[in-house]
Motif scaffolding. Structure first.
Motif, PDB file in Angstrom:
ATOM      1  N   GLU A  44      36.364   1.486  -2.630  1.00 40.52           N
ATOM      2  CA  GLU A  44      35.064   0.857  -2.837  1.00 40.52           C
ATOM      3  C   GLU A  44      34.071   1.396  -1.821  1.00 40.52           C
ATOM      4  OE1 GLU A  44      35.952  -3.584  -4.373  1.00 40.52           O
ATOM      5  OE2 GLU A  44      36.596  -3.197  -2.329  1.00 40.52           O
ATOM      6  N   GLU A  45      32.875   1.669  -2.286  1.00 43.36           N
ATOM      7  CA  GLU A  45      31.847   2.223  -1.402  1.00 43.36           C
ATOM      8  C   GLU A  45      31.468   1.238  -0.296  1.00 43.36           C
ATOM      9  OE1 GLU A  45      27.372   4.257  -1.713  1.00 43.36           O
ATOM     10  OE2 GLU A  45      28.431   3.604  -3.522  1.00 43.36           O
ATOM     11  N   LYS A  46      31.594  -0.051  -0.576  1.00 42.32           N
ATOM     12  CA  LYS A  46      31.200  -1.053   0.407  1.00 42.32           C
ATOM     13  C   LYS A  46      32.082  -1.007   1.652  1.00 42.32           C
ATOM     14  CE  LYS A  46      34.054  -4.894  -1.313  1.00 42.32           C
ATOM     15  NZ  LYS A  46      34.056  -6.260  -1.851  1.00 42.32           N
ATOM     16  N   SER A  47      33.284  -0.402   1.544  1.00 41.69           N
ATOM     17  CA  SER A  47      34.196  -0.332   2.685  1.00 41.69           C
ATOM     18  C   SER A  47      34.124   1.015   3.398  1.00 41.69           C
ATOM     19  CB  SER A  47      35.636  -0.581   2.220  1.00 41.69           C
ATOM     20  OG  SER A  47      35.770  -1.847   1.620  1.00 41.69           O
ATOM     21  N   SER A  48      33.178   1.856   3.010  1.00 42.88           N
ATOM     22  CA  SER A  48      33.059   3.192   3.601  1.00 42.88           C
ATOM     23  C   SER A  48      31.755   3.309   4.376  1.00 42.88           C
ATOM     24  CB  SER A  48      33.112   4.260   2.501  1.00 42.88           C
ATOM     25  OG  SER A  48      32.904   5.531   3.045  1.00 42.88           O
ATOM     26  N   LYS A  49      31.785   4.106   5.436  1.00 47.15           N
ATOM     27  CA  LYS A  49      30.568   4.363   6.207  1.00 47.15           C
ATOM     28  C   LYS A  49      29.771   5.532   5.639  1.00 47.15           C
ATOM     29  CE  LYS A  49      31.346   2.484  10.833  1.00 47.15           C
ATOM     30  NZ  LYS A  49      30.136   1.670  10.824  1.00 47.15           N
TER      31      LYS A  49
END
Length: 967
Positions: free
Chosen positions: A363-368
């Motif tokens: 998920e993009e929300k868990s990536s910087k």
């Protein structure tokens, strides 16, 4: 007695040991790699391509090739030991003067995998300085269990001239067919019997029908024709269906295509910088454009992709059960050591194995990562995720394949994701083994992975334990160390906030887009109503005895419409940057509104004057008072609307804050009495204290992440600071910085590309020019009419290049006085064809012709070329095509104007930005470079719509001297 070998033993060693198609191709590519090839290819020529009557398959490499002796003493000798010794050769003719390579093959039977690809086969191989060697064979001959190896004839021929291959090929087939002349063995038993008689018939028939069609022959000739040609090629006349079907794009075949691609991609280790560059390709030649099968699913991983990993593991297993290395969580790096708990045994020592592994969240929300970088690595992971093994930088199959999770990541994760964390589908990277360090980790004879010996089992046990322990230490739902979880929560909170901000921006964008869509209709309605009222007022004022009461309603309506006029232009949100298309539409709307105002204002003023003449001072005073009050009323209405919105939002926030705060307090206190009454021991007090403290910390964190930041934000709000504008300004600065960084990177790449192209062009030009000179010496050639045209056209190309060449060497030029007449003459020569084709008129003033400008000649030529080239493009659809060159002596300004498209006001500055272009396929470089070059010469250039300069009402540019005022 001696062993005798049946022919089918070779079949069992070859095709019988090959697991699948990718393995067969890989084995042949390995041999090419060992022969010092840099390019390893597979080509499928489909039936219908360039008139082919059937499909052909070709495997080729540009390695050192073989002589007759090499074919007889090496290729036809099974189990040669030169590779298994793993001795490095010395740099010499045998290595094509390249760096010595550690051999990828080791059993000496990989060449037999060509039998898997289809039948019959023609091998062509050439060593530098030796003639082309050809071998024809149908491997199905080896399936006859009545034949011994010494019963079989393998046709070999040397071919001095590759253009005579067709004739030589016929003789090769005749030699091969002699294998069927003998019908009985020494015991007078039939050699071909039962079903094998059918096999014999098929082999003979397909051999006789095998032909080298023109397209295939041309491909062979282009490969081997030159004197210094070298390499090996296998031509399969009837490839297996699986190969032919790879060109089909039906959904039924997609799984098989993906299987082949995933096994052949990443042939040599792309995850680290290697001094040996090997290119692999699988070209499909069909009626459409040829394409590379291996690139059809996108690019494979490279070393820089590790920089995009949310988690990165970099270390070494020591072969005894210990790992030492670094673990990176987002932007934090920590040293990590792991020691396996298994029983140590010297016999299970497997040698050092470096590991480099990247891991990304689903998920993009868990990536910087930003959206672009995240989508880039996500696309690769979706296609090629896996844990690869490379031996001496050479891929070991089937490791890395999507269905070969040899360490059991998904099996463990399916039991409890919160404990085992790692998913095989989210990782990419490799284990680096070598023949020297890990001599006991060997391939199975079937090439289906490593032999399951004690050393392999020890390593697999260590690797599994390592990932299980690592997950428990950092990544589990309740890890021993919270470093990663803290970073993850921080990242998710940031991304959640950004997502909310994007959603708000999207809503503003949607509202703005809607207002753009509604604007034309609103303006049309406003215009229709306004003009109708003006007509009614004009009609009323024609009456000699008009009274105020008769026109009062009309004047009130006109005043109301005047106030509404301001609100007709869509309001651009301060936090949102409109797209170029939206800016274009807004610009056109504003133009349309301004034209409307310019059209209606004179008439309105005339009617106001007429009303003043007709009405009494008392009536006019009443009308003025009503207008004054309407302004007050309009301002009050706007202020009250926003105050009402403020009250509603404040009420909502207060209510929402109280509800959230109550929920948090209730969550902490709801079990208070129950816990207190259940305490009966001191140990329970200690246990409950920890639980309550943990719950308190969790709820406090939630309040700190949701409630308190909102209050702090409201406390910072001030009427003196426009928060929306500030946020929009910072966002614009960030976007600009990101854009400039991309420009810088692209400019650097562009500079390198230009240098390379210029260098290559010079070399190519010199070669062609030299060849034309030589051909011209031949009277027969020079007398040919077409040659005369070729020479003339090349001369024109040379003249054009002579015009362009100074532009590439600006740094070495000197400033000098250049007249406007010189510039004009240069432009006429450069654009001679376009000027003639589009009937372009040049309006050049005497002041421009006589004006002298001190500058480097390539600089001023580049400026005029770019501007006039753009002018020609934008004038194409105009009836009159005029370019005006002028010089204003009073202000010392050069004017370059044209009758093409007018540049919108908002683009006047933007067109000088790097890579900004409105032309289809335009690069947006010319005007940027022009401005930069002129600035270095203490000159500046601007675009303007000022009618003082822009007399042609198209695009207009002004070049002037930089002064202290406009620095």
């Amino acid at each position: 007695m001696q062993f005798r070998t049946k022919a089918r033993a070779v079949d069992l060693l070859g095709k019988g040991q090959i697991a699948d198609l990718p393995t067969a191709i890989t084995e042949l590519w390995k041999n090419g790699y060992d022969a010092y090839a840099d390019n390893l290819k597979a080509d499928l020529f489909k039936q219908g391509y360039n008139g082919l009557s059937k499909s052909y398959f070709v495997i080729s490499d540009d390695g050192k090739g073989m002589s007759t002796t090499d074919v007889l003493d090496k290729w036809l000798v099974l189990g040669t030991d030169s590779k298994s010794r793993a001795e490095l050769e010395e740099e010499s003719e045998d290595t094509l003067w390249k760096r010595p390579r550690i051999k990828a093959g080791e059993k000496g039977i990989g060449r037999l995998s060509v039998a898997y690809l289809g039948n019959p086969m023609l091998m062509l191989t050439k060593k530098i300085g030796y003639p082309l060697q050809t071998v024809f064979f149908d491997w199905r001959l080896l399936e006859n269990y009545n034949l011994f190896l010494d019963d079989i004839t393998i046709p070999i021929k040397s071919v001095e001239n590759v253009n005579s291959l067709s004739n030589e090929f016929f003789e090769l087939k005749e030699m091969f067919l002699t294998n069927f002349e003998k019908e009985f063995d020494i015991d007078n038993k039939p050699i071909w019997e039962g079903k094998q008689a059918e096999l014999k018939s098929d082999i003979i028939s397909e051999t006789e029908n095998a032909i080298i069609e023109e397209s295939i022959l041309n491909n062979i000739i282009s490969f081997f024709e030159s004197d210094d040609a070298h390499g090996t090629m296998f031509l399969v006349f009837n490839p297996i269906n699986q190969i032919v079907d790879l060109s089909e794009k039906d959904i039924d075949d997609i799984e098989d295509r993906n299987f082949v691609i995933s096994n052949l991609i990443g042939f040599t280790n792309p995850f680290k910088e290697s001094k040996i560059k090997i290119n692999t390709s699988f070209i499909i030649h069909n009626k459409d454009l040829p394409y590379d099968l291996l690139q059809s699913k996108g690019e494979f991983f490279n070393e820089s992709d590790f920089d995009l990993a949310d988690i990165f593991i970099d270390g070494v297993f020591d072969g005894k059960g210990e790992f030492n290395g670094l673990i990176k969580f987002y932007d934090q790096v920590v040293p990590y050591t792991f020691v396996s708990s298994r029983k140590k045994d010297a016999r299970s020592f497997y040698g050092e194995i470096p590991i480099r592994l990247g891991y990304n969240h689903g998920e993009e929300k868990s990536s910087k990562l930003n959206e672009v970088a995240y989508n880039k690595i996500k696309a690769k992971i979706e296609e090629y995720s896996g844990f690869y093994i490379y031996r001496d930088d050479f891929r070991v199959l089937p490791y890395g394949r999507s269905d070969y999770d040899f360490l059991g990541f998904e099996e463990r994760r399916s039991k409890r994701a919160g404990t085992y964390f790692f998913s095989y589908r989210r990782m990419f990277g490799y284990l680096d083994i070598s023949r020297e360090r890990n001599s006991n980790l060997k391939d199975k004879s079937s090439r289906e992975g490593l032999i399951n010996n004690a050393q392999y089992r020890a390593f697999r046990n260590d690797a599994i334990s390592f990932f299980v322990t690592l997950a428990q230490d950092f990544f589990a739902t309740e890890p021993k160390q919270s470093i990663f979880r803290d970073k993850l929560n921080e990242t998710q909170d940031q991304n959640k906030a950004l997502a909310a901000d994007k959603a708000r921006e999207k809503a503003e964008k949607t509202a703005f887009t809607k207002s753009l869509n509604d604007y034309p209709k609103k303006l049309e309605e406003h215009q229709t109503k306004y003009e109708k009222l003006l007509n009614e007022l004009d009609e009323k004022l024609e009456n000699i005895n008009i009274t105020y009461s008769e026109v009062e309603g009309i004047l009130d309506e006109l005043q109301k419409l005047d106030l509404e006029l301001k609100g007709l232009i869509p309001k651009v949100p301060k936090r949102y940057k409109p797209t170029e298309t939206q800016k274009e539409r807004l610009y056109k709307f504003e133009n349309r509104l301004n034209n409307y105002i310019e059209l209606v204002t004179p008439r309105k003023e005339a009617l106001d004057k007429k009303a003043q003449d007709k009405l009494e001072i008392r009536d006019l005073k009443i009308d003025f008072t009503k207008k004054y009050n309407s302004y007050i009323s309009s301002l009050e209405k706007s202020l009250n609307q926003y105050r009402q919105q403020l009250d509603e939002k404040t009420t909502f926030l207060n209510k929402n804050y109280r509800e959230r705060a109550k929920r948090l307090v209730d969550a902490l206190s709801e079990n208070k009495e129950k816990l207190i009454s259940s305490i009966s021991t001191k140990e329970q007090i200690s246990q409950y204290s920890e639980e309550v403290e943990k719950l308190y910390n969790k709820l406090s964190d939630e309040a700190g992440n949701t409630l308190f930041p909102l209050v702090d934000h409201i406390k910072r709000l001030s009427f003196d600071i426009d928060e929306e504008q500030v946020q929009g300004a910072y966002k614009a600065q960030y976007d600009q910085m990101k854009y400039q960084w991309e420009q810088t990177r692209d400019t650097a790449q562009l500079g390198i590309a230009v240098e390379i192209i210029d260098h290559e062009f010079n070399q190519l030009y010199a070669k062609i020019n030299g060849q034309l000179i030589e051909l011209n010496k031949n009277e027969t050639v020079s007398s040919i009419k077409e040659f005369g045209f070729l020479e003339k056209n090349f001369k024109q190309l040379e003249d054009k290049y002579a015009l362009l060449s100074p532009l590439y060497r600006i740094s070495g030029a000197l400033s000098k006085d250049i007249s406007g007449q010189t510039i004009y003459s240069y432009v006429l020569e450069f654009f001679e064809n376009q000027i003639s084709e589009y009937n372009i008129v040049f309006d050049v003033s005497d002041d421009f012709r006589k004006h002298l400008i001190n500058i480097k000649e390539p600089v001023i030529h580049t400026v005029f070329i770019n501007i006039i080239n753009n002018a020609i493009y934008w004038m194409r659809n105009k009836e009159q095509r005029i370019i005006k060159l002028d010089y204003i002596t009073e202000t010392k300004e050069i004017i370059i104007a044209n009758s093409g498209e007018k540049i919108p006001e908002y683009r006047l500055d933007k067109i000088f930005e790097l890579f900004y272009s409105q032309r289809p396929n335009g690069r947006g470089i010319g005007l940027y470079l022009s401005k930069q070059s002129l600035n270095e010469a203490n000159l500046d250039i601007k675009a303007t719509n000022d009618k003082k300069y822009n007399t042609l009402n198209g695009a207009c540019f002004v070049i002037n001297q930089i002064t202290a005022r406009n620095v």
